[in-house]
Design a protein around this motif. Sequence first.
Motif, PDB file in Angstrom:
ATOM      1  N   PRO A 109     118.898  37.811  58.126  1.00 57.70           N
ATOM      2  CA  PRO A 109     119.100  37.820  59.576  1.00 57.70           C
ATOM      3  C   PRO A 109     119.826  39.119  59.952  1.00 57.70           C
ATOM      4  N   LEU A 110     119.097  40.042  60.553  1.00 57.74           N
ATOM      5  CA  LEU A 110     119.674  41.314  60.996  1.00 57.74           C
ATOM      6  C   LEU A 110     120.367  41.062  62.335  1.00 57.74           C
ATOM      7  N   ARG A 111     121.644  41.369  62.410  1.00 62.30           N
ATOM      8  CA  ARG A 111     122.437  41.038  63.596  1.00 62.30           C
ATOM      9  C   ARG A 111     123.168  42.289  64.097  1.00 62.30           C
ATOM     10  N   GLN A 115     119.784  39.209  67.249  1.00 62.64           N
ATOM     11  CA  GLN A 115     119.590  38.815  65.845  1.00 62.64           C
ATOM     12  C   GLN A 115     118.117  38.526  65.584  1.00 62.64           C
ATOM     13  N   THR A 116     117.612  39.037  64.452  1.00 68.11           N
ATOM     14  CA  THR A 116     116.206  38.856  64.084  1.00 68.11           C
ATOM     15  C   THR A 116     116.113  38.642  62.579  1.00 68.11           C
ATOM     16  N   LYS A 117     115.229  37.758  62.167  1.00 70.34           N
ATOM     17  CA  LYS A 117     115.029  37.480  60.738  1.00 70.34           C
ATOM     18  C   LYS A 117     114.066  38.512  60.146  1.00 70.34           C
ATOM     19  N   ILE A 118     114.501  39.174  59.059  1.00 67.67           N
ATOM     20  CA  ILE A 118     113.675  40.129  58.323  1.00 67.67           C
ATOM     21  C   ILE A 118     113.364  39.518  56.957  1.00 67.67           C
ATOM     22  N   ASN A 119     112.104  39.506  56.579  1.00 68.71           N
ATOM     23  CA  ASN A 119     111.713  38.928  55.293  1.00 68.71           C
ATOM     24  C   ASN A 119     111.903  39.948  54.169  1.00 68.71           C
ATOM     25  N   ALA A 120     113.152  40.242  53.903  1.00 65.91           N
ATOM     26  CA  ALA A 120     113.540  41.137  52.810  1.00 65.91           C
ATOM     27  C   ALA A 120     115.015  40.899  52.546  1.00 65.91           C
ATOM     28  N   SER A 121     115.469  41.290  51.385  1.00 60.41           N
ATOM     29  CA  SER A 121     116.865  41.047  51.016  1.00 60.41           C
ATOM     30  C   SER A 121     117.804  41.942  51.827  1.00 60.41           C
ATOM     31  N   PRO A 122     119.088  41.550  51.977  1.00 58.76           N
ATOM     32  CA  PRO A 122     120.049  42.405  52.675  1.00 58.76           C
ATOM     33  C   PRO A 122     120.150  43.793  52.073  1.00 58.76           C
ATOM     34  N   ASP A 123     120.017  43.889  50.762  1.00 65.41           N
ATOM     35  CA  ASP A 123     120.105  45.194  50.118  1.00 65.41           C
ATOM     36  C   ASP A 123     118.996  46.124  50.591  1.00 65.41           C
ATOM     37  N   LEU A 167     131.504  53.860  66.338  1.00 62.96           N
ATOM     38  CA  LEU A 167     132.283  53.893  67.573  1.00 62.96           C
ATOM     39  C   LEU A 167     131.899  55.120  68.376  1.00 62.96           C
ATOM     40  N   GLN A 168     131.663  54.942  69.676  1.00 62.67           N
ATOM     41  CA  GLN A 168     131.352  56.105  70.513  1.00 62.67           C
ATOM     42  C   GLN A 168     132.593  56.979  70.666  1.00 62.67           C
ATOM     43  N   GLU A 169     132.451  58.241  70.302  1.00 59.11           N
ATOM     44  CA  GLU A 169     133.529  59.208  70.518  1.00 59.11           C
ATOM     45  C   GLU A 169     133.432  59.816  71.906  1.00 59.11           C
ATOM     46  N   SER A 170     132.210  60.074  72.340  1.00 62.82           N
ATOM     47  CA  SER A 170     131.939  60.526  73.704  1.00 62.82           C
ATOM     48  C   SER A 170     130.508  60.155  74.044  1.00 62.82           C
ATOM     49  N   GLY A 171     130.256  59.899  75.324  1.00 62.33           N
ATOM     50  CA  GLY A 171     128.914  59.497  75.704  1.00 62.33           C
ATOM     51  C   GLY A 171     128.869  58.791  77.040  1.00 62.33           C
ATOM     52  N   PRO A 172     127.762  58.114  77.328  1.00 64.15           N
ATOM     53  CA  PRO A 172     127.553  57.540  78.661  1.00 64.15           C
ATOM     54  C   PRO A 172     128.372  56.294  78.957  1.00 64.15           C
ATOM     55  N   PHE A 173     128.918  55.639  77.933  1.00 64.62           N
ATOM     56  CA  PHE A 173     129.675  54.417  78.144  1.00 64.62           C
ATOM     57  C   PHE A 173     131.173  54.703  78.226  1.00 64.62           C
ATOM     58  N   ALA A 174     131.883  53.826  78.923  1.00 65.92           N
ATOM     59  CA  ALA A 174     133.339  53.922  78.919  1.00 65.92           C
ATOM     60  C   ALA A 174     133.881  53.468  77.571  1.00 65.92           C
ATOM     61  N   TYR A 175     133.136  52.603  76.899  1.00 68.57           N
ATOM     62  CA  TYR A 175     133.501  52.144  75.548  1.00 68.57           C
ATOM     63  C   TYR A 175     132.245  51.611  74.883  1.00 68.57           C
ATOM     64  N   TRP A 176     132.131  51.871  73.577  1.00 65.15           N
ATOM     65  CA  TRP A 176     130.966  51.390  72.805  1.00 65.15           C
ATOM     66  C   TRP A 176     131.384  51.227  71.343  1.00 65.15           C
ATOM     67  N   TYR A 177     131.262  50.009  70.821  1.00 65.59           N
ATOM     68  CA  TYR A 177     131.509  49.752  69.405  1.00 65.59           C
ATOM     69  C   TYR A 177     130.377  48.872  68.898  1.00 65.59           C
ATOM     70  N   HIS A 178     129.696  49.339  67.867  1.00 64.07           N
ATOM     71  CA  HIS A 178     128.455  48.694  67.409  1.00 64.07           C
ATOM     72  C   HIS A 178     128.590  48.310  65.935  1.00 64.07           C
ATOM     73  N   ARG A 179     128.528  47.011  65.660  1.00 58.77           N
ATOM     74  CA  ARG A 179     128.524  46.513  64.282  1.00 58.77           C
ATOM     75  C   ARG A 179     127.109  46.089  63.902  1.00 58.77           C
ATOM     76  N   HIS A 180     126.642  46.587  62.773  1.00 58.67           N
ATOM     77  CA  HIS A 180     125.333  46.217  62.221  1.00 58.67           C
ATOM     78  C   HIS A 180     125.607  45.266  61.055  1.00 58.67           C
ATOM     79  N   ARG A 181     125.204  44.029  61.194  1.00 52.22           N
ATOM     80  CA  ARG A 181     125.459  43.039  60.134  1.00 52.22           C
ATOM     81  C   ARG A 181     124.147  42.640  59.460  1.00 52.22           C
ATOM     82  N   PHE A 182     124.219  42.468  58.132  1.00 51.81           N
ATOM     83  CA  PHE A 182     123.056  42.092  57.323  1.00 51.81           C
ATOM     84  C   PHE A 182     123.431  40.802  56.595  1.00 51.81           C
ATOM     85  N   LEU A 183     123.000  39.695  57.154  1.00 54.17           N
ATOM     86  CA  LEU A 183     123.366  38.385  56.634  1.00 54.17           C
ATOM     87  C   LEU A 183     122.377  37.952  55.545  1.00 54.17           C
ATOM     88  N   ASP A 184     122.805  37.059  54.697  1.00 50.78           N
ATOM     89  CA  ASP A 184     121.956  36.546  53.614  1.00 50.78           C
ATOM     90  C   ASP A 184     121.633  35.095  53.913  1.00 50.78           C
TER      91      ASP A 184
END
Length: 314
Positions: A258-260, A160-168, A234-251
Amino acid sequence: MIESKESGMSFSQELAQSPCWASRWLWAAGIYNLAWGALAIAWPHLLFDLTGAERINYPEIWQCVGMIVGVYGIGYLIAASDSRTHWPIVLVGLLGKVFGPIGFLVALLRGTFPPLFGLTILTNDLLWWIPFMMILLEAAKHYRATSQPTGIARQQFVKQTKINASPDVVFRFHESPDALQQLIPPWENIKLVESAGSLQPSSRVVLRGSLGIMPIQWVAIHTEYDPPHLFADLQESGPFAYWYHRHRFLDDGQGGTPLRDEVEYAVPLGVIGRWLGGWLVRRKLEAMFAYRHEKTRSLIESREWTSALAASER
């Protein structure tokens, strides 16, 4: 902020749940081995004299045995901190404690060792069989209980990192056509070869490159889309046995975001893969997401990206 978790629990929580009895046995084994090893190094003839065995011509060999026993002791003390994670150390120790008595029986039948020498088998080997087997069984039960329905034990990584800009604004940056290519670290030998130009569900991204000498192709499908708060892939195929990545943009309520990034993943080869390469995967994730967040922050806060966006929309 970086967190490492498995099955929704933090590392500290996981550690706290390792059984106390297993830790006590491993502490005892570690101290015993260190003491036994030190004794063999300091007085290499002592055990032979006490059991009536003939002294060896080269006591340095027995001192080397003492050093090996001491190294096992250090391993047991490490395993005592978390018997579930360090079960391979316990397994190697148990194998040694099984093969040792077998070797002694062979030597006894050949008349190499006097029977009294076998008393060492009681405290060096047989004493530890049951507790070591119980520790291994408990670790196996734990991994079965914490594995996902697919049988894959997953881990979580959060940055998580703080970005000085709006979530939009931050969300729109990630939707831009060249955002993903800009966020690939320069040291990674991987390129974007296919993109639908969208983050909406069912859109696909394909990356190709190599891991050392091994070529890899990573195919991900976007699964969640809630602008300007969230998108996921979600990884359909690739180097991991499983991979699910959520990109969250908090206000944060003050015009910042806070980019998480939340990643749930599993390395290939199960427990063996985690033991041999889990630490390397975590280091690569830390480096990759540190670069991605710093690059995102730099492009947005310097107005380099927002200026280009405004020009393209005129």
